[in-house]
Scaffold this active site. Structure first.
Site, PDB file in Angstrom:
ATOM      1  N   GLU A   1      -5.574  -8.291  -1.218  1.00 46.73           N
ATOM      2  CA  GLU A   1      -6.240  -8.155   0.079  1.00 46.73           C
ATOM      3  C   GLU A   1      -7.706  -7.844  -0.151  1.00 46.73           C
ATOM      4  O   GLU A   1      -8.045  -6.927  -0.905  1.00 46.73           O
ATOM      5  CB  GLU A   1      -5.642  -7.013   0.906  1.00 46.73           C
ATOM      6  CG  GLU A   1      -4.282  -7.295   1.460  1.00 46.73           C
ATOM      7  CD  GLU A   1      -3.796  -6.194   2.409  1.00 46.73           C
ATOM      8  OE1 GLU A   1      -4.629  -5.546   3.063  1.00 46.73           O
ATOM      9  OE2 GLU A   1      -2.574  -5.990   2.459  1.00 46.73           O
TER      10      GLU A   1
ATOM     11  N   GLU B   1       0.833  -1.211   0.000  1.00 46.59           N
ATOM     12  CA  GLU B   1       0.000   0.000   0.000  1.00 46.59           C
ATOM     13  C   GLU B   1       0.867   1.261   0.000  1.00 46.59           C
ATOM     14  O   GLU B   1       0.786   2.102   0.896  1.00 46.59           O
ATOM     15  CB  GLU B   1      -0.940  -0.011   1.210  1.00 46.59           C
ATOM     16  CG  GLU B   1      -1.884  -1.211   1.189  1.00 46.59           C
ATOM     17  CD  GLU B   1      -2.969  -1.169   2.251  1.00 46.59           C
ATOM     18  OE1 GLU B   1      -2.706  -0.623   3.322  1.00 46.59           O
ATOM     19  OE2 GLU B   1      -4.070  -1.690   2.006  1.00 46.59           O
TER      20      GLU B   1
HETATM   21  C1  BG6 Z   1      -4.452  -3.181   4.765  1.00 50.43           C
HETATM   22  C2  BG6 Z   1      -3.093  -3.589   5.249  1.00 50.43           C
HETATM   23  O1  BG6 Z   1      -4.554  -1.815   4.844  1.00 50.43           O
HETATM   24  O2  BG6 Z   1      -5.572  -3.553   5.492  1.00 50.43           O
HETATM   25  C3  BG6 Z   1      -3.073  -4.760   6.214  1.00 50.43           C
HETATM   26  O3  BG6 Z   1      -2.219  -3.860   4.180  1.00 50.43           O
HETATM   27  C4  BG6 Z   1      -4.241  -4.633   7.159  1.00 50.43           C
HETATM   28  O4  BG6 Z   1      -1.842  -4.781   6.860  1.00 50.43           O
HETATM   29  C5  BG6 Z   1      -5.527  -4.684   6.352  1.00 50.43           C
HETATM   30  O5  BG6 Z   1      -4.250  -5.559   8.180  1.00 50.43           O
HETATM   31  C6  BG6 Z   1      -6.799  -4.659   7.180  1.00 50.43           C
HETATM   32  O6  BG6 Z   1      -6.800  -3.573   8.039  1.00 50.43           O
HETATM   33  P1  BG6 Z   1      -7.013  -3.750   9.587  1.00 50.43           P
HETATM   34  O7  BG6 Z   1      -6.787  -2.417  10.170  1.00 50.43           O
HETATM   35  O8  BG6 Z   1      -8.401  -4.236   9.760  1.00 50.43           O
HETATM   36  O9  BG6 Z   1      -6.004  -4.747  10.027  1.00 50.43           O
END
Ligand code: BG6
Length: 493
Positions: free
Chosen positions: A390, A202
């Site tokens: 993701e 990111e």
């Molecule tokens: C992304 C990141 O922004 O979102 C991850 O690359 C992160 O590292 C994921 O865990 C989900 O966000 P969160 O805050 O729910 O863990």
């Protein structure tokens, strides 16, 4: 229903600092993630520091564009504070068991990050740490044993802390050389084992959370712009090195992307969305597109930002863009210039509440069309293969007395999202390499540091204070995803 093209890479994603633990084992150094405490969706995570002159300690919010290390202070681990990355969910000691679960679900790929500080504990070391290299050898061998292709992020919010303390973080051009040395070391070591790489997780988060994205000691707009530039150049050098070391290797960009909607048809709202989208797309315009866009150069000119560049930087960017564009996408954001609108309260999520969408406890909205919209937008703009690395939903899962975990909400979310990306592939012809669901085995939340914001197909017994046995239990979604992979996405029921 038609599924996905043959060879589609189904799997799950993790990051070392949220998953591995063993923060000070095997010769590992301290990373920026190791000095960040836990929080919640209303209480921000804190970055702890100590004053080198007086020994006094303190903390500041770790997220946001204004995280600045106070004068005479260095980020540090403070006794008595709780740091979730230190144990996380213990992949370091349990990787065989966890990769076994992934194999059972039929994973074709597993996204993980190498913790830079396991290989170069201080970031600027001359020689790598053999014990760290051996650990990832063992992990990759375990994956390959089951035919699981590793997808490796080189830097996932875990910059060596020494680079912040000694050099101010990524705003210093020296980081380009340190990163290049690290990238070449792992490319050579794992050539033949790892084909797919990502440089910075990111990368556009530099815009909103420069300490997290680049270990910046001072987040001034000038430093943020410079840090982004340095990461672009470092990425291009990584692409060049990977292709020279093994032409089979592919190095991708990783962008945080979600569709942005205008709340109303007021032209001012439309313009706002256009402007805000540029803050994200700029990062892909350079790293995947190979060129600085005019709108960003104009912005720098207006703001008096002057980049420190070398003559070959721009040639490198153009000659060695990312081989593919990967991105995270959890939902969508909605923006307006109107003040009388419910502002919403998501952690790490921007914009106002979209009345058409349901949100989870953390304010993150499920949007059944977001992946199709995201994939079309990015494919039309860059014409490069895409990879969703993701996507998923955080939920406070409850374990029943008999040990079962009925996460129907997760199955529902994933069904909608996978169906949306299937349409992008089958109806729109988008070239999509794979899909790795975020946090396939429960891990620490990046945004809040909580354990209760769970994403996994496999539950890990650990709570927000660090209690629990770390024992693993399969959730209902485990069996559902196994079937999705078995049918190559044809059966989502
Ligand atoms: C992304 C990141 O922004 O979102 C991850 O690359 C992160 O590292 C994921 O865990 C989900 O966000 P969160 O805050 O729910 O863990």
């Amino acid at each position: 229903m038609k599924g996905f093209p043959e060879g589609f890479l189904w799997g799950g994603a993790t990051a070392a600092n949220q998953y591995e633990g063993a923060w000070n084992e095997g010769g590992k150094g301290i990373s920026t993630a190791d000095v960040i405490t836990s929080g919640s969706h209303t209480v921000p995570r804190r970055l702890t520091y100590k004053n080198v002159k007086t020994g006094e300690t303190g903390s500041i919010s770790a997220f946001g564009p204004n995280t600045k290390i106070p004068e005479d202070c260095i980020p540090a681990v403070i006794e008595g504070e709780y740091y979730p990355s230190h144990v996380a969910t213990d992949f370091y000691h349990r990787y065989k068991e966890d990769i076994g679960y992934m194999a059972e679900m039929g994973f074709k790929t597993f996204r993980l990050s190498i913790n830079w500080t396991r290989i170069f504990p201080n970031g600027d070391d001359e020689e790598p740490n053999e014990e760290g290299l051996k650990f990832y050898d063992a992990v990759f061998d375990e994956c390959l044993k089951y035919g699981i292709e590793p997808l490796v992020t080189l830097s996932h919010y875990e910059t060596p802390l020494n680079l912040t303390i000694k050099y101010g973080g990524w705003s210093n051009r020296k980081c380009i050389d340190f990163f290049e040395r690290y990238a070449k070391t792992v490319f050579k070591r794992y050539s033949g084992k790892v084909k797919y790489w990502l440089t910075f997780n990111e990368i556009n988060i530099m815009e909103f959370a420069p300490f997290i994205a680049g270990g910046l000691a001072d987040p001034s707009p000038q430093n943020r712009a410079q840090a982004a530039h340095n990461q672009f150049v470092a990425s291009a050098k990584a692409v060049k090195a990977a292709h020279e070391i093994n032409p089979e290797m592919k190095v991708g960009q990783m962008l945080a992307y979600q569709p942005s909607y205008a709340y109303t048809c007021d032209p001012d709202d439309q313009l706002l969305v256009m402007e805000l989208s540029k803050n994200t797309l700029f990062y892909a315009d350079v790293q995947t597109g190979g060129k600085y866009p005019a709108y960003r150069l104009k912005k720098y000119e207006r703001e008096g930002i002057v980049l420190d560049t070398e003559p070959e930087d721009f040639e490198l960017l153009e000659k060695y863009p990312a081989d593919f564009l990967s991105f995270s996408c959890y939902g969508s954001s909605t923006f307006t210039t109107h003040k009388d609108v419910d502002q919403g309260n998501g952690n790490f999520v921007f914009g106002v509440k979209n009345p058409y969408l349901e949100t989870n406890e953390w304010g993150w909205a499920t949007d059944k069309n977001c992946l199709r919209i995201a994939l079309n937008t990015l494919y039309e703009r860059y014409h490069k293969p895409l990879w969703i690395v993701e996507n998923g939903i955080g939920w406070d899962d409850k374990k029943e007395e008999d040990g079962s975990i009925h996460d129907s909400y997760r199955i529902d979310y994933l069904r909608k999202n996978i169906s949306s990306m299937r349409d992008a592939v089958n109806l729109d012809g988008v070239e999509l390499m794979g899909y790795t669901m975020w946090g396939c085995i429960d891990l620490v939340s990046a945004g809040t540091g909580e354990m209760k914001k769970r994403y996994g197909f496999v539950y890990v017994d650990r709570d927000d204070k660090g209690n629990g046995t770390l024992e693993r239990t399969k959730k209902d979604s485990f069996y559902w995803y196994k079937k999705v992979i078995e049918t190559n996405g044809a059966d989502l029921e």
